[in-house]
Design a protein around this motif. Structure first.
Motif, PDB file in Angstrom:
ATOM      1  N   GLN A 168      -9.254  -1.988  -1.556  1.00 59.33           N
ATOM      2  CA  GLN A 168     -10.390  -1.809  -0.074  1.00 59.33           C
ATOM      3  C   GLN A 168     -11.058  -2.512  -0.304  1.00 59.33           C
ATOM      4  O   GLN A 168     -11.813  -2.642   0.720  1.00 59.33           O
ATOM      5  CB  GLN A 168      -9.861  -0.050   0.092  1.00 59.33           C
ATOM      6  N   GLU A 202       1.066   4.391  -2.657  1.00 62.24           N
ATOM      7  CA  GLU A 202       0.893   5.643  -2.286  1.00 62.24           C
ATOM      8  C   GLU A 202       1.323   6.505  -2.766  1.00 62.24           C
ATOM      9  O   GLU A 202       0.738   7.876  -3.411  1.00 62.24           O
ATOM     10  CB  GLU A 202       0.020   6.099  -1.139  1.00 62.24           C
ATOM     11  N   LEU A 243      -5.890   0.636  -5.447  1.00 57.52           N
ATOM     12  CA  LEU A 243      -6.398   0.763  -4.316  1.00 57.52           C
ATOM     13  C   LEU A 243      -7.578   0.285  -4.401  1.00 57.52           C
ATOM     14  O   LEU A 243      -8.090  -0.020  -2.825  1.00 57.52           O
ATOM     15  CB  LEU A 243      -5.839   2.005  -3.932  1.00 57.52           C
ATOM     16  N   ALA A 288       0.964  -0.891   0.299  1.00 52.62           N
ATOM     17  CA  ALA A 288       0.143   0.131  -0.091  1.00 52.62           C
ATOM     18  C   ALA A 288       1.112   1.784  -0.583  1.00 52.62           C
ATOM     19  O   ALA A 288       0.348   2.287  -0.861  1.00 52.62           O
ATOM     20  CB  ALA A 288      -0.416   0.019   1.283  1.00 52.62           C
TER      21      ALA A 288
END
Length: 609
Positions: A313, A296, A309, A292
């Motif tokens: 999630q 990011e 992403l 992650a």
């Protein structure tokens, strides 16, 4: 270092099987005459709500133990007393307040016995909880007997096997089970004596006897209460998220021009760093990392990153909660019963598992929606009580920083107050951005945040971050001093502690490796603050459970999530609980500043006012 060979021996003692009524009477007399005894259960399952009793073992003195078989299925020559008869005869002994009961992981045994209508009273020792407070690495009974008593016990797998061939305890011959179960009770009794002396020596007895031990029955109540779910809503959500995931998959495939396995880090790494030629951040053994943090950093460089992403999630929440929760509903109670773990975290906080209800994202639409599926029973409401900024209040108390204490005493918005102090503006001139930076630092300080950490979290430049932290410590010199003295204490003593004396040992604070040392310093700073918050909420839970019982309220405590307690309250008791809960929570521990509690009420956990 030389290896010291410890001569271990198997457990030995006078172990007997109780399988006639006269023998049971004799045992009851023996146990009643003893001031205290250890007991242990053998069952068919690790889940207390569905476990069937196979046998009970008792030890009133070291090397003396008894086993009462009640649920063995073998075609054996050994008789068994009927389960009903045994339960009926043991009930008054286990429920009396005179004889002291000792257990290992008593929360489980108490929850199983509660299913059989026995409400165990006067639990005075739990060897697992004691070992946890003492900082033991392995908390299992076998491991403790080995390290503390040099006794090598039979592993359970010797009796029931493992893997696909595993059998149930009910299929083990009574004679073999009796030896095993008697040793469990006997070792619990022997360890209790040793561990009790050690708790006194380390000045942990008060924390153990007044906080951790009385918490055990409270957790049993909460786990057995369980929480109701709106399964229809979850089904609908699952369907909707399934469609969203398909859309995201299509977007991801479109942006690279072909299909691949999004959940395979290797295939994803190839797509991102070889085909799309995005600048890779970290290389791992298997190629480039697709964690992650790495993704990011790549946000905004290519649209695929955001899709991935979002996809991760969504699929995590869908599989962990939305699809898993309905399958965890207990068929008898029609509710979900989580497990609260008292011996897992280094700070003293409780954790929750099967399902983990402390990890549902609190922010964002999705987390809120999952919370909306947790509902109150008909005719009742959910009431949530949340300590406001308890960690910062603990920091103010521990550091005795004058500015911080004053801000709380004046009941100011602490993040705005910090922003006004550090940016040198009037409270009315603080912008949302200033408040956001101040909030990051307020919480960051508790975790030993560096200027680099602040730069990452806020988008300030490194120089601005360094200046901000310096300005912060200038305005709050007490905090700075507290942080330094806490690290110093950890270096000298090898541990840090909370207000109530809970310890965490941090030997690595004197490491020659800078990274190890700095991580240890962050732990040293954080533990007294977080650990004190954890102690406070535990005390509040014990006091609330006791007061609700005293007033014979029908309200139930259901969940503890971080700094929040959730209750299910019949409509007729809402006003009384609205008064009672904050009153008791705010008095759990006397600090230099008041503890504040916010109350919300609603029909579900996601929508509360």
């Amino acid at each position: 270092e030389e290896i010291v060979r410890v001569e271990t021996k198997p457990p030995q003692g006078d172990y007997r099987i109780i399988n006639t009524t006269p023998a049971l009477d004799e045992l009851l007399n023996r146990l009643s005459a003893a001031k205290s005894f250890a007991f242990d259960l053998e069952t068919t399952s690790l889940d207390p709500m569905s476990a069937q009793l196979v046998g009970l073992s008792f030890s009133p003195a070291p090397a003396e133990a008894y086993y009462i078989p009640v649920g063995h299925l073998g075609l054996e020559q050994i008789e068994q007393l009927s389960l009903e008869q045994v339960i009926a005869r043991l009930k008054s002994l286990l429920e009396d307040n005179t004889s002291a009961k000792l257990t290992h992981n008593g929360k489980y045994d108490m929850a199983v016995l509660a299913e059989y209508g026995i409400n165990v009273k006067n639990l005075t020792f739990d060897t697992m909880v004691a070992a946890y407070l003492l900082g033991e690495k392995s908390l299992g009974l076998k491991a403790l007997a080995f390290s503390k008593l040099a006794i090598e016990m039979t592993p359970i797998t010797d009796l029931i096997g493992s893997g696909a061939k595993q059998i149930s305890m009910s299929q083990v011959e009574i004679a073999r089970a009796a030896d095993y179960a008697c040793a469990d009770a006997d070792m619990t009794l022997r360890l209790a004596e040793l561990l009790e002396a050690e708790l006194h020596r380390q000045e942990l007895w008060q924390l153990f006897s007044q906080v951790e031990l009385p918490l055990v029955p409270v957790l049993v109540h909460m786990e057995r209460n369980g929480v109701a779910l709106d399964t229809e809503m979850l089904r609908e959500m699952s369907h909707r998220l399934g469609e969203q995931l398909l859309k995201l998959e299509a977007e991801i495939y479109n942006s690279v021009g072909h299909q691949f396995n999004i959940n395979s880090p290797q295939q994803l790494s190839t797509v991102l760093f070889e085909e799309l030629r995005l600048a890779p951040a970290r290389k791992t053994k298997g190629g480039y990392s697709t964690g992650a943090a790495v993704l990011e950093e790549l946000l905004g460089i290519h649209p695929i990153i955001e899709f991935i992403l979002d996809y991760r999630q969504l699929s995590k929440i869908k599989s962990t909660y939305i699809d898993a929760l309905p399958s965890l509903i207990n068929p008898k109670t029609r509710r979900v019963h989580t497990s609260f773990n008292q011996t897992r975290t280094a700070t003293g906080r409780l954790s929750s598992s099967e399902p983990n209800l402390q990890n549902i994202p609190a922010r964002g639409e999705l987390g809120k929606e999952v919370r909306q599926a947790f509902i109150s029973a008909a005719g009742s409401y959910l009431l949530a009580a949340d300590y406001s900024q308890i960690d910062l209040r603990c920091l103010a108390h521990l550091s005795q920083d004058k500015s911080l204490l004053d801000a709380f005493r004046r009941d100011e918005d602490i993040h705005s107050a910090t922003a006004a102090q550090v940016f040198g503006v009037k409270p009315s001139e603080v912008t949302p951005d200033m408040r956001r930076v101040a909030k990051t630092v307020n919480f960051g300080v508790i975790y030993g945040m560096s200027d680099y950490g602040l730069e990452q979290a806020t988008g300030l430049s490194r120089e601005e971050a360094t200046q901000f932290i310096a300005a912060y410590f200038e305005k709050y010199p007490g905090v700075k001093q507290y942080l330094e003295s806490t690290k110093e204490q950890a270096r000298k003593k090898g541990y840090v502690q909370t207000i109530l004396g809970r310890r965490r040992s941090i030997p690595e604070i004197n490491s020659s490796n800078r990274q190890v040392r700095e991580a240890a310093e962050r732990m040293a700073i954080n533990m007294p603050v977080q650990g004190t918050s954890a102690d406070i909420i535990k005390v509040a839970m014990i006091n609330l459970d006791g007061e609700m019982e005293k007033r014979q309220l029908k309200s139930k405590m259901l969940l503890q999530v971080h700094d929040e307690l959730i209750f299910e309250v019949p409509q007729a008791e809402v006003e009384e609980m609205r008064q009672l809960v904050p009153e008791i929570m705010s008095k759990a521990l006397t600090l230099s500043i008041p503890l504040k509690v916010a109350i919300k009420v609603g029909k579900n956990w996601g929508e509360m006012e």
